[in-house]
Structure formats: structure tokens, C-alpha cells
Motif scaffolding. Structure first.
Motif, PDB file in Angstrom:
ATOM      1  N   ASN A 160      78.487  16.015  74.628  1.00 17.46           N
ATOM      2  CA  ASN A 160      78.544  16.588  73.290  1.00 17.46           C
ATOM      3  C   ASN A 160      79.776  16.035  72.591  1.00 17.46           C
ATOM      4  O   ASN A 160      80.481  15.188  73.128  1.00 17.46           O
ATOM      5  CB  ASN A 160      78.587  18.122  73.344  1.00 17.46           C
ATOM      6  CG  ASN A 160      79.645  18.630  74.310  1.00 17.46           C
ATOM      7  OD1 ASN A 160      80.753  18.090  74.359  1.00 17.46           O
ATOM      8  ND2 ASN A 160      79.314  19.654  75.095  1.00 17.46           N
ATOM      9  N   TYR A 161      80.029  16.520  71.389  1.00 20.80           N
ATOM     10  CA  TYR A 161      81.208  16.096  70.646  1.00 20.80           C
ATOM     11  C   TYR A 161      82.209  17.240  70.593  1.00 20.80           C
ATOM     12  O   TYR A 161      81.844  18.402  70.356  1.00 20.80           O
ATOM     13  CB  TYR A 161      80.838  15.675  69.225  1.00 20.80           C
ATOM     14  CG  TYR A 161      80.191  14.311  69.161  1.00 20.80           C
ATOM     15  CD1 TYR A 161      80.971  13.167  69.051  1.00 20.80           C
ATOM     16  CD2 TYR A 161      78.808  14.169  69.234  1.00 20.80           C
ATOM     17  CE1 TYR A 161      80.390  11.912  69.011  1.00 20.80           C
ATOM     18  CE2 TYR A 161      78.218  12.921  69.186  1.00 20.80           C
ATOM     19  CZ  TYR A 161      79.014  11.791  69.074  1.00 20.80           C
ATOM     20  OH  TYR A 161      78.440  10.549  69.041  1.00 20.80           O
ATOM     21  N   LEU A 162      83.486  16.897  70.798  1.00 18.89           N
ATOM     22  CA  LEU A 162      84.578  17.841  70.623  1.00 18.89           C
ATOM     23  C   LEU A 162      85.489  17.309  69.522  1.00 18.89           C
ATOM     24  O   LEU A 162      85.681  16.091  69.394  1.00 18.89           O
ATOM     25  CB  LEU A 162      85.363  18.019  71.915  1.00 18.89           C
ATOM     26  CG  LEU A 162      84.628  18.722  73.058  1.00 18.89           C
ATOM     27  CD1 LEU A 162      85.524  18.804  74.290  1.00 18.89           C
ATOM     28  CD2 LEU A 162      84.181  20.113  72.654  1.00 18.89           C
ATOM     29  N   ASN A 163      86.035  18.219  68.724  1.00 24.71           N
ATOM     30  CA  ASN A 163      86.877  17.836  67.591  1.00 24.71           C
ATOM     31  C   ASN A 163      88.281  18.392  67.789  1.00 24.71           C
ATOM     32  O   ASN A 163      88.466  19.600  67.965  1.00 24.71           O
ATOM     33  CB  ASN A 163      86.276  18.366  66.290  1.00 24.71           C
ATOM     34  CG  ASN A 163      84.885  17.816  66.040  1.00 24.71           C
ATOM     35  OD1 ASN A 163      84.715  16.636  65.792  1.00 24.71           O
ATOM     36  ND2 ASN A 163      83.878  18.676  66.132  1.00 24.71           N
ATOM     37  N   TYR A 164      89.260  17.514  67.771  1.00 28.21           N
ATOM     38  CA  TYR A 164      90.651  17.895  67.991  1.00 28.21           C
ATOM     39  C   TYR A 164      91.425  17.755  66.679  1.00 28.21           C
ATOM     40  O   TYR A 164      91.417  16.684  66.060  1.00 28.21           O
ATOM     41  CB  TYR A 164      91.278  17.002  69.066  1.00 28.21           C
ATOM     42  CG  TYR A 164      90.583  17.087  70.405  1.00 28.21           C
ATOM     43  CD1 TYR A 164      90.944  18.052  71.343  1.00 28.21           C
ATOM     44  CD2 TYR A 164      89.547  16.208  70.741  1.00 28.21           C
ATOM     45  CE1 TYR A 164      90.310  18.133  72.581  1.00 28.21           C
ATOM     46  CE2 TYR A 164      88.905  16.288  71.969  1.00 28.21           C
ATOM     47  CZ  TYR A 164      89.298  17.249  72.877  1.00 28.21           C
ATOM     48  OH  TYR A 164      88.663  17.327  74.103  1.00 28.21           O
ATOM     49  N   ILE A 170      91.601  14.859  62.057  1.00 30.63           N
ATOM     50  CA  ILE A 170      90.693  15.294  63.123  1.00 30.63           C
ATOM     51  C   ILE A 170      90.244  14.086  63.938  1.00 30.63           C
ATOM     52  O   ILE A 170      89.863  13.050  63.382  1.00 30.63           O
ATOM     53  CB  ILE A 170      89.467  16.026  62.534  1.00 30.63           C
ATOM     54  CG1 ILE A 170      89.913  17.325  61.852  1.00 30.63           C
ATOM     55  CG2 ILE A 170      88.439  16.320  63.622  1.00 30.63           C
ATOM     56  CD1 ILE A 170      88.801  18.058  61.142  1.00 30.63           C
ATOM     57  N   SER A 223      87.379  13.131  66.563  1.00 33.99           N
ATOM     58  CA  SER A 223      86.089  13.554  67.122  1.00 33.99           C
ATOM     59  C   SER A 223      85.748  12.666  68.305  1.00 33.99           C
ATOM     60  O   SER A 223      85.735  11.437  68.177  1.00 33.99           O
ATOM     61  CB  SER A 223      84.992  13.457  66.054  1.00 33.99           C
ATOM     62  OG  SER A 223      85.280  14.296  64.960  1.00 33.99           O
ATOM     63  N   GLN A 282      83.157  11.935  71.685  1.00 38.08           N
ATOM     64  CA  GLN A 282      81.986  12.180  72.519  1.00 38.08           C
ATOM     65  C   GLN A 282      82.465  12.224  73.968  1.00 38.08           C
ATOM     66  O   GLN A 282      83.104  11.282  74.445  1.00 38.08           O
ATOM     67  CB  GLN A 282      80.969  11.063  72.337  1.00 38.08           C
ATOM     68  CG  GLN A 282      79.677  11.277  73.108  1.00 38.08           C
ATOM     69  CD  GLN A 282      78.738  10.106  72.943  1.00 38.08           C
ATOM     70  OE1 GLN A 282      79.113   8.979  73.204  1.00 38.08           O
ATOM     71  NE2 GLN A 282      77.526  10.369  72.511  1.00 38.08           N
ATOM     72  N   ASN A 311      83.672   6.100  70.522  1.00 39.48           N
ATOM     73  CA  ASN A 311      84.648   7.030  69.962  1.00 39.48           C
ATOM     74  C   ASN A 311      85.621   6.346  69.012  1.00 39.48           C
ATOM     75  O   ASN A 311      86.017   6.911  67.987  1.00 39.48           O
ATOM     76  CB  ASN A 311      85.412   7.726  71.094  1.00 39.48           C
ATOM     77  CG  ASN A 311      84.582   8.794  71.777  1.00 39.48           C
ATOM     78  OD1 ASN A 311      83.625   9.314  71.215  1.00 39.48           O
ATOM     79  ND2 ASN A 311      84.940   9.122  73.012  1.00 39.48           N
ATOM     80  N   ASN A 317      85.849   7.100  64.709  1.00 41.20           N
ATOM     81  CA  ASN A 317      87.104   7.638  64.180  1.00 41.20           C
ATOM     82  C   ASN A 317      87.810   6.678  63.214  1.00 41.20           C
ATOM     83  O   ASN A 317      88.931   6.959  62.786  1.00 41.20           O
ATOM     84  CB  ASN A 317      88.041   8.027  65.324  1.00 41.20           C
ATOM     85  CG  ASN A 317      87.656   9.349  65.954  1.00 41.20           C
ATOM     86  OD1 ASN A 317      87.924  10.411  65.405  1.00 41.20           O
ATOM     87  ND2 ASN A 317      86.991   9.297  67.105  1.00 41.20           N
TER      88      ASN A 317
END
Length: 269
Positions: free
Chosen positions: A111-115, A122, A124, A126, A203, A207
Motif C-alpha cells: 500500500n502507500y504510506l504518506n510521511y 509530504i 508518499s 509504496q 517511489n 515524489n
């Protein structure tokens, strides 16, 4: 070997070996005995049609790992002879690698996580919730990478206008943060597992990290891969975080660091 020298390459024999999943070195040894025939695009196409490009592979495919390894070893063999490799080889190899990505996405909880960075930007990524996939721990963001990214973001002067190489980049958290906030002169992400390299590339792309980066396949167990990197790069700074949990790997990591540090030392003289 002598008897083979007088005969042209037997594509039926190659198919027989390939379809029965014989050890790949048996096939590559046979190819090496007929290496000059493989200098032509036509023969390379015939080899593909007899193996990974055969219609049987669409209906009853061999294991993906075997087909990928076969393609990799044949390409390495052709490159070692400085042969021009036909486009179809790269297309089929890319297709096999993309199947790996699809398998991971479907089977390993991707899934994708956003920091959110200190700057408010941000990142993002995978990544997977699974800690280990296909023998690698590089497909999830570990806490140390987050802490290292935060430290560098708070101290951008350390890396600004520097040439940086990161060992064990994984899914790219630290490097993407540095590129988005700290303005290095250049940044080299490095890893070795092919699936990690694919996710890392994705990734970086999503970005929008600019142009001053590259991905290098640095295998700690292969000293030549470090030499290949250093032939084209002069790092100022080496960074890494949470790159191994295996004590047996530490010695190889130290050898890599030793080579890189010697290069940094020469650059500063």
C-alpha cells in the motif's frame, strides 16, 4: 566442447533443457560453447523464441524466478562478450520483472504510506506491511530511516551541495527526504535486491525528486559492484540506516565502507 565447435547451436536442445528446468549454468555453458553465433540479432531472437519467449510460457509458464534468472544470466553472458543485445531481450526481461512487481502487490500487502516532513512536504511511499519478503527486509520503511531523515532535514548544511551515496536505500525514505529538502549536489540510492530496486524507482518517480539522483546496484558480496560505482562517482558523504540484522553480513559491509571511505579520503586531499 570440441564436438560442439563444429555444430551450430541446437535450439531444440536448448528448449528441452529450459522446459525441464535444468540448472541454468548447464544452458549457459552450452551457449558459451557457441558464443559467436549469439553475436547476431537473429540468433538471439531464436534463443528467446526457444526459451522465455516460447508460446508455451504463456499457457504453462515455468516459475517466474527461474525465467528471471535465465534472462539475467544470458544477458550477462552477452554483455561479457560486448555483443549488442537485441531489443526483444530487454522487452521480455522487463516484462518478467514487472510480473514480480504485480506478484508483490497482490500477495504481500502493498500500500502507500504518506510521511509529513518537518518542512510540511509530504513523502508518499509504496511499501509493504510485511517485514520480510522474498528474503529481503528492504520493502518497508524502518524507524531508523525516519530518524535519519529527520536528523538530516534539521541539519541540511551537512549534505547541501555534497555528493552522497546511501547504502541499503530500501524504499527510499531517507534519500527522497534529502532530495526534497536539503539540496545535495548529487544523491546515489543503492540496493541490490531486484524487487527493492523496482519499488525504489517507483517511489522516486512519484515524489518528483528532480534530476540529480541515480540508483546504483551495489552488491556487498561483489567487490566489483562497488568498483563500478566508484569508477563513475566520487562520494563526499556515505549514509546508511538499519541496513542489516545478520552478523555474517557485517564483514562484507565493512569492506564496502572501507572502499567508499578511501575514495572520500582521496577526494578531500
Amino acid at each position: 566442447m570440441d564436438s560442439n565447435d563444429d555444430k551450430s547451436m541446437d535450439m531444440q536442445l536448448i528448449s528441452k533443457l529450459f522446459f525441464s528446468k535444468q540448472p541454468i549454468n548447464i544452458i549457459t555453458d552450452y551457449l558459451r560453447d557457441h558464443i559467436q553465433e549469439l553475436s547476431s540479432d537473429e540468433t538471439q531472437e531464436q534463443l528467446l523464441n526457444a526459451t522465455i519467449g516460447h508460446k508455451l510460457m504463456n499457457k504453462y509458464p515455468l516459475s517466474l524466478k527461474y525465467r528471471q534468472l535465465f534472462a539475467k544470466k544470458v544477458i550477462q553472458l552477452l554483455e561479457s562478450e560486448d555483443f549488442t543485445i537485441c531489443d526483444t531481450f530487454y522487452i521480455l526481461n522487463g516484462h518478467l520483472l514487472s510480473q514480480s512487481m504485480d506478484t508483490i502487490k497482490n500477495n504481500y500487502n502493498f500500500n502507500y504510506l504518506n510521511y509529513v516532513l518537518t518542512s510540511g512536504q509530504i513523502v508518499s511511499l509504496q511499501e509493504s506491511n510485511n517485514l520480510v519478503i522474498d528474503g529481503t527486509t528492504g520493502l518497508t520503511t524502518w524507524s531508523a530511516a525516519k530518524h535519519l531523515a529527520y536528523f538530516i532535514e534539521c541539519n541540511p548544511h551537512i549534505v547541501k551541495n555534497k555528493n552522497i551515496v546511501e547504502l541499503g536505500s530500501g524504499v527510499g525514505m531517507t534519500g527522497i527526504c534529502v532530495l526534497k529538502t536539503c539540496y545535495p549536489h548529487s544523491y546515489t540510492f543503492s540496493d541490490h535486491h531486484p524487487l527493492v530496486l523496482q519499488v525504489l524507482q517507483n517511489n522516486i518517480d512519484i515524489n518528483n525528486c528532480g534530476q540529480n539522483w541515480r540508483i546504483s546496484n551495489i552488491d556487498w558480496f561483489d567487490p566489483y559492484s562497488v568498483d563500478n560505482y566508484l569508477n563513475a562517482n566520487d562520494p563526499d558523504i556515505i549514509i546508511a540506516s538499519d541496513v542489516t540484522y545478520d552478523p555474517q553480513v557485517i564483514g562484507y559491509l565493512c569492506d564496502v565502507l572501507n572502499k567508499l571511505l578511501k575514495s572520500c579520503h582521496k577526494r578531500r586531499k
